[in-house]
Write a protein that holds these residues in place. Structure first.
Motif, mmCIF file in Angstrom:
data_model
loop_
_atom_site.group_PDB
_atom_site.id
_atom_site.type_symbol
_atom_site.label_atom_id
_atom_site.label_comp_id
_atom_site.label_asym_id
_atom_site.label_seq_id
_atom_site.Cartn_x
_atom_site.Cartn_y
_atom_site.Cartn_z
ATOM 1 N N GLY A 145 -2.030 59.867 15.010
ATOM 2 C CA GLY A 145 -3.118 59.179 16.000
ATOM 3 C C GLY A 145 -4.326 59.695 15.787
ATOM 4 N N VAL A 146 -4.278 60.906 16.497
ATOM 5 C CA VAL A 146 -5.074 62.211 16.492
ATOM 6 C C VAL A 146 -5.634 62.743 15.895
ATOM 7 C CG1 VAL A 146 -5.147 64.882 17.483
ATOM 8 C CG2 VAL A 146 -3.837 63.423 18.944
ATOM 9 N N MET A 147 -5.081 62.737 14.411
ATOM 10 C CA MET A 147 -5.569 63.102 12.625
ATOM 11 C C MET A 147 -6.234 61.471 12.862
ATOM 12 S SD MET A 147 -4.310 62.826 9.562
ATOM 13 C CE MET A 147 -4.619 61.148 9.382
ATOM 14 N N TYR A 148 -5.892 60.777 13.308
ATOM 15 C CA TYR A 148 -6.840 59.639 12.344
ATOM 16 C C TYR A 148 -8.391 59.874 13.669
ATOM 17 C CZ TYR A 148 -3.528 57.128 9.398
ATOM 18 O OH TYR A 148 -3.095 57.065 8.410
ATOM 19 N N ILE A 149 -7.945 59.786 14.604
ATOM 20 C CA ILE A 149 -9.539 60.249 16.131
ATOM 21 C C ILE A 149 -10.379 61.041 14.623
ATOM 22 C CG2 ILE A 149 -10.107 60.300 18.051
ATOM 23 C CD1 ILE A 149 -7.878 59.215 18.942
ATOM 24 N N ARG A 150 -9.371 62.434 14.095
ATOM 25 C CA ARG A 150 -10.093 63.396 13.942
ATOM 26 C C ARG A 150 -10.865 62.954 13.155
ATOM 27 N NH1 ARG A 150 -8.806 66.520 10.036
ATOM 28 N NH2 ARG A 150 -6.549 65.953 10.317
ATOM 29 N N LEU A 151 -10.916 62.068 12.668
ATOM 30 C CA LEU A 151 -11.430 61.778 10.752
ATOM 31 C C LEU A 151 -12.300 61.185 11.324
ATOM 32 C CD1 LEU A 151 -8.576 61.277 8.636
ATOM 33 C CD2 LEU A 151 -9.719 63.090 8.121
ATOM 34 N N HIS A 152 -12.135 60.264 12.240
ATOM 35 C CA HIS A 152 -13.260 59.343 12.781
ATOM 36 C C HIS A 152 -14.389 60.234 13.185
ATOM 37 C CE1 HIS A 152 -15.279 56.024 14.200
ATOM 38 N NE2 HIS A 152 -15.378 56.178 15.542
ATOM 39 N N LEU A 153 -14.500 61.372 14.051
ATOM 40 C CA LEU A 153 -15.138 62.235 14.095
ATOM 41 C C LEU A 153 -15.946 63.028 13.207
ATOM 42 C CD1 LEU A 153 -13.634 63.202 18.136
ATOM 43 C CD2 LEU A 153 -14.628 61.354 17.074
ATOM 44 N N GLN A 154 -15.360 63.056 12.353
ATOM 45 C CA GLN A 154 -15.386 63.564 10.720
ATOM 46 C C GLN A 154 -16.662 62.822 10.280
ATOM 47 O OE1 GLN A 154 -11.994 65.571 9.662
ATOM 48 N NE2 GLN A 154 -12.639 67.761 10.885
ATOM 49 N N GLY A 155 -16.507 61.668 10.612
ATOM 50 C CA GLY A 155 -17.177 60.814 9.622
ATOM 51 C C GLY A 155 -16.763 60.123 8.304
#
Length: 354
Positions: free
Chosen positions: A298-308
């Protein structure tokens, strides 16, 4: 007087932690030190030009990496320093009699190392490959995932050694965390109360995720564009996705065992085991593992979202948004598992408390 003496002597005595004998929990710190040292040396080898660096631009799937555009020459020295530094922390936590450095400093350093690995180097592929193992698809495992798993296990041992160190410096039993004052002993009633809420949360979240995958398999493009749905349909991705989601949903239903009777005593239909008590570790170990892995994913998906990474997929929210809620699933599952442990842990074999 004799009766009074007998009554007094029959009362349970709190012996406190046992001193002067080998404590197996000490091995955790040394295991963490050895694992982190070896892995730090491996990254040192890669920093000096060795082949096989698994992260950053050298990742088998760099689009998932937090360092997608960072090459080995820049990233490997940092990872080598991080793992070697963590090995020093592990050694300080393991060595007896080290009290000059405050416990909060060493525990904080261990927590920082684990957070760095969980949020940057590790991702959802560990969880996905675990599912492939159960499906006997061993060819899907790659070198990057193997390294991610080793990194997670190494810092996991580091966190465990920090917990042992915190217990030792506070005078608690290193095995169970109990103290003579009663600290670390939540009542079974309170643990059951908050554990039940956490367990139900850990069931609902993965079912919400699975509902989108089931919809796609049934021909309903819920949360995705028609173009993406047709593309996945041609490659049979939605059937495979529904199968994985079903495995996750079934696993989430097992979470109810943490708050139900059949999670403590094997039910009647289990021939050869019915009526026997379920070992605490049989529930705690796999539940803890899953809670860590789904939180990392889940943290990975949040990170990817923040990275655009998902900026061009606004019409395909169903493929990304449900996964961003996974940290809630992981944290809730961890809380439910902890409550189960508090309710069912018996007398500690080391300190005889409980």
């Amino acid at each position: 007087m004799t009766q009074l003496t007998e009554r007094t002597s029959s009362r349970p005595v709190d012996p406190g932690p046992v001193r002067g004998r080998f404590d197996r929990t000490d091995l955790i710190g040394y295991a963490a030190f050895l694992a982190l040292l070896l892995y730090g040396l491996a990254h040192t080898y890669w920093a000096f030009g060795g082949d096989g660096f698994p992260f950053g631009a050298d990742d088998a799937n760099p689009e998932y990496s937090a360092f997608e555009h960072v090459g080995r020459d820049r990233l490997a020295p940092w990872t080598a320093g991080g793992f070697l530094g963590s090995s020093v922390v592990a050694l300080l936590l393991a060595l007896p009699g080290r009290r000059r450095i405050p416990a909060r400093v060493l525990v904080g350093a261990a927590a920082f190392s684990a957070t760095a690995v969980f949020c940057t180097l590790a991702d959802f592929r560990i969880l996905g490959n675990l599912a492939y193992v159960f499906m006997l698809k061993f060819g899907a495992i790659n070198w990057t995932v193997v390294n991610q798993l080793f990194a997670v296990v190494s810092v996991g041992l580091l966190v465990a050694s920090a917990i042992v160190y915190q217990r030792r410096t506070s005078g608690a039993c290193t095995g169970c965390g109990r103290t003579g004052s009663g600290a670390g002993r939540p009542s079974p009633e309170s643990a059951a109360r908050w554990g039940r809420r956490a367990a139900y949360t850990a069931v609902i979240v993965p079912l919400l995720y699975a509902s989108t995958r089931w919809a796609w398999a049934l021909g309903i493009p819920l949360g995705i564009s028609d173009e993406l749905w047709e593309e996945g349909k041609e490659d049979n991705l939605w059937i495979a996705g529904a199968a994985l989601a079903t495995m996750g949903a079934l696993g989430s239903l097992l979470t109810l065992g943490l708050v139900q009777r059949w999670g403590e005593v094997f039910p009647r239909w289990m021939v050869g085991l019915r009526g026997r008590r379920v070992p605490v570790s049989l529930a705690v170990v796999p539940a803890t593992l899953v809670s860590v892995l789904v939180t990392i994913a889940g943290v990975m998906y949040i990170r990817l979202h923040l990275q655009g990474a998902f900026d061009n997929q606004k019409d395909d929210w169903g493929a990304t948004v449900p996964e961003m809620v996974w940290p809630v699933w992981g944290i809730a599952l961890a809380a439910a598992t902890l409550a189960y442990y508090f309710r069912r842990r018996g007398i500690c074999k080391r300190c005889a408390r409980g």
